[in-house]
Design a protein around this motif. Sequence first.
Motif, PDB file in Angstrom:
ATOM      1  N   GLY A 152       0.789  -1.233   0.000  1.00 11.11           N
ATOM      2  CA  GLY A 152       0.000   0.000   0.000  1.00 11.11           C
ATOM      3  C   GLY A 152       0.816   1.276   0.000  1.00 11.11           C
ATOM      4  N   GLU A 153       2.016   1.242   0.550  1.00 11.24           N
ATOM      5  CA  GLU A 153       2.866   2.444   0.554  1.00 11.24           C
ATOM      6  C   GLU A 153       3.609   2.634  -0.762  1.00 11.24           C
ATOM      7  OE1 GLU A 153       3.136   4.926   2.366  1.00 11.24           O
ATOM      8  OE2 GLU A 153       2.634   4.486   4.448  1.00 11.24           O
ATOM      9  N   LEU A 154       3.565   1.633  -1.627  1.00  9.89           N
ATOM     10  CA  LEU A 154       4.348   1.692  -2.865  1.00  9.89           C
ATOM     11  C   LEU A 154       3.430   1.878  -4.066  1.00  9.89           C
ATOM     12  CD1 LEU A 154       6.968  -1.102  -2.077  1.00  9.89           C
ATOM     13  CD2 LEU A 154       7.140   1.366  -1.689  1.00  9.89           C
ATOM     14  N   THR A 155       2.904   3.099  -4.203  1.00 15.29           N
ATOM     15  CA  THR A 155       2.167   3.496  -5.399  1.00 15.29           C
ATOM     16  C   THR A 155       2.817   4.762  -5.938  1.00 15.29           C
ATOM     17  OG1 THR A 155       0.553   4.735  -4.085  1.00 15.29           O
ATOM     18  CG2 THR A 155       0.003   2.457  -4.634  1.00 15.29           C
ATOM     19  N   PRO A 202       2.592  -0.587 -14.769  1.00 11.69           N
ATOM     20  CA  PRO A 202       2.131  -0.808 -13.399  1.00 11.69           C
ATOM     21  C   PRO A 202       2.301   0.461 -12.572  1.00 11.69           C
ATOM     22  CG  PRO A 202       4.365  -1.641 -13.639  1.00 11.69           C
ATOM     23  CD  PRO A 202       3.964  -1.069 -14.979  1.00 11.69           C
ATOM     24  N   TYR A 203       1.391   0.671 -11.639  1.00 10.94           N
ATOM     25  CA  TYR A 203       1.443   1.871 -10.805  1.00 10.94           C
ATOM     26  C   TYR A 203       1.610   1.561  -9.325  1.00 10.94           C
ATOM     27  CZ  TYR A 203      -0.222   4.171 -15.044  1.00 10.94           C
ATOM     28  OH  TYR A 203      -0.338   4.641 -16.336  1.00 10.94           O
ATOM     29  N   GLY A 204       1.891   0.294  -8.993  1.00 11.01           N
ATOM     30  CA  GLY A 204       2.066  -0.061  -7.595  1.00 11.01           C
ATOM     31  C   GLY A 204       3.026  -1.225  -7.439  1.00 11.01           C
ATOM     32  N   ALA A 205       3.392  -1.529  -6.176  1.00 10.75           N
ATOM     33  CA  ALA A 205       4.321  -2.602  -5.817  1.00 10.75           C
ATOM     34  C   ALA A 205       5.687  -2.341  -6.469  1.00 10.75           C
ATOM     35  CB  ALA A 205       3.755  -3.970  -6.182  1.00 10.75           C
ATOM     36  N   PHE A 206       6.481  -3.395  -6.672  1.00 15.07           N
ATOM     37  CA  PHE A 206       7.751  -3.198  -7.391  1.00 15.07           C
ATOM     38  C   PHE A 206       7.996  -4.331  -8.385  1.00 15.07           C
ATOM     39  CE2 PHE A 206       9.245  -4.082  -2.816  1.00 15.07           C
ATOM     40  CZ  PHE A 206       9.177  -5.468  -2.925  1.00 15.07           C
ATOM     41  N   TYR A 207       6.975  -4.539  -9.236  1.00 15.29           N
ATOM     42  CA  TYR A 207       7.052  -5.562 -10.269  1.00 15.29           C
ATOM     43  C   TYR A 207       6.535  -5.018 -11.602  1.00 15.29           C
ATOM     44  CZ  TYR A 207       6.908  -8.315  -5.962  1.00 15.29           C
ATOM     45  OH  TYR A 207       7.148  -8.797  -4.707  1.00 15.29           O
TER      46      TYR A 207
END
Length: 391
Positions: free
Chosen positions: A205-208, A314-319
């Motif tokens: 949730g913090e990674l967007t 992609p706009y979130g996570a790190f993938y």
Amino acid sequence: MRNPLADKVVEIKPSGIRKFFDIVSEMKDAISLGVGEPDFDTPWHIRDEGIYSLEKGRTFYTSNAGLKELRQEICNYLNRKHGVTYDPLKEVLITVGGSEAIDMGLRAMLNPGEEVLIPQPSYVSYEPCTILAGGKPVIINLKAENEFRLTAEELEEAITDKTKILILPFPNNPTGAIMERKDLEAIAEVIIKHDIFVMSDEIYGELTYTEKHVSIVEIPGMRERTILINGFSKAYAMTGWRLGYACGPAEIIQQMTKLHQFAIMCAPTTSQYAAIEALKNGDEDINEMRMAYNQRRRYLMNAFREMELECFEPYGAFYVFPCIREFGMTSDEFATRFLEEEKVAVVPGTAFGDCGEGYLRISYAYSLENLKVAIGRLEHFIKKLRAEKNN
């Protein structure tokens, strides 16, 4: 001799993520882009608090639900970030990572044969944990044309009279997809209409990167029917500390805590003290890591465009989740050849569900230097495959 093993355990497939990681660990000069673990050290002030707790002899069990101060800080955090309030004494459980919270939640809520809706591609634990809890996984195949978001129409179509829980895995591993407020509002209408519950896994949730993460508990009517799962591994680079939490209605948290009491006792004490410091003073650390991840994300998307490799942004996570269907190979075949010929490990999309066929998961929780080397090898490999196809 009598078979000592449980059939349902034997029938569960091992994680598809670890296969390539184990191979690359034995391969000289290989690069792994397969594991979803931040390459950052846990920020020093957080480590220092853990060390201090040891020096002060704080090495005893905590209460089963976790340190009261940590539960209060989690409530403060959720109120600050999402504008929702929880009772730290009755509605919060500290777990050994977010994965334990998923397991405890499903075991506490499911009766035999009740159905759990699992949008895929998604994290590998949801389906086996559902089976181990006696539930029936029902897969919803997410689509690239919808940016791998869950739509209200897809949800409605999957619900039956046996549906009990929807797992909501956003921001998503492996696709990096997010759900915006309008998406969640449409989903919430269907959930309330059919009187089902939600397990919202918000570990990323913090990674967007383009907008603030919205939790479904912010949507009217959803807090009381949602188990919110989160933790410290991704946002604070605390994977090895093994600490997560669940927040939700008191009656559910009470039963989860009972299971946790018998299975685990309590989460690691040292990790809990470190997590208090993370929540109090870790916002700037998150901002710095998010900026670095975003730089890597933009680099990869630009590189894919240059090599004409299809990949939704992609706009979130790190993938990132590029499509490799043009090469006429399965995801597993592509990943195996890429590892053997170029010494780079990525994860086949099928590790996250059958609908991941034709895709790869590439993690950018690695240094930009490593990413540049790996992408250079990917470009070389793709040129070779295209040449083979044209001959």
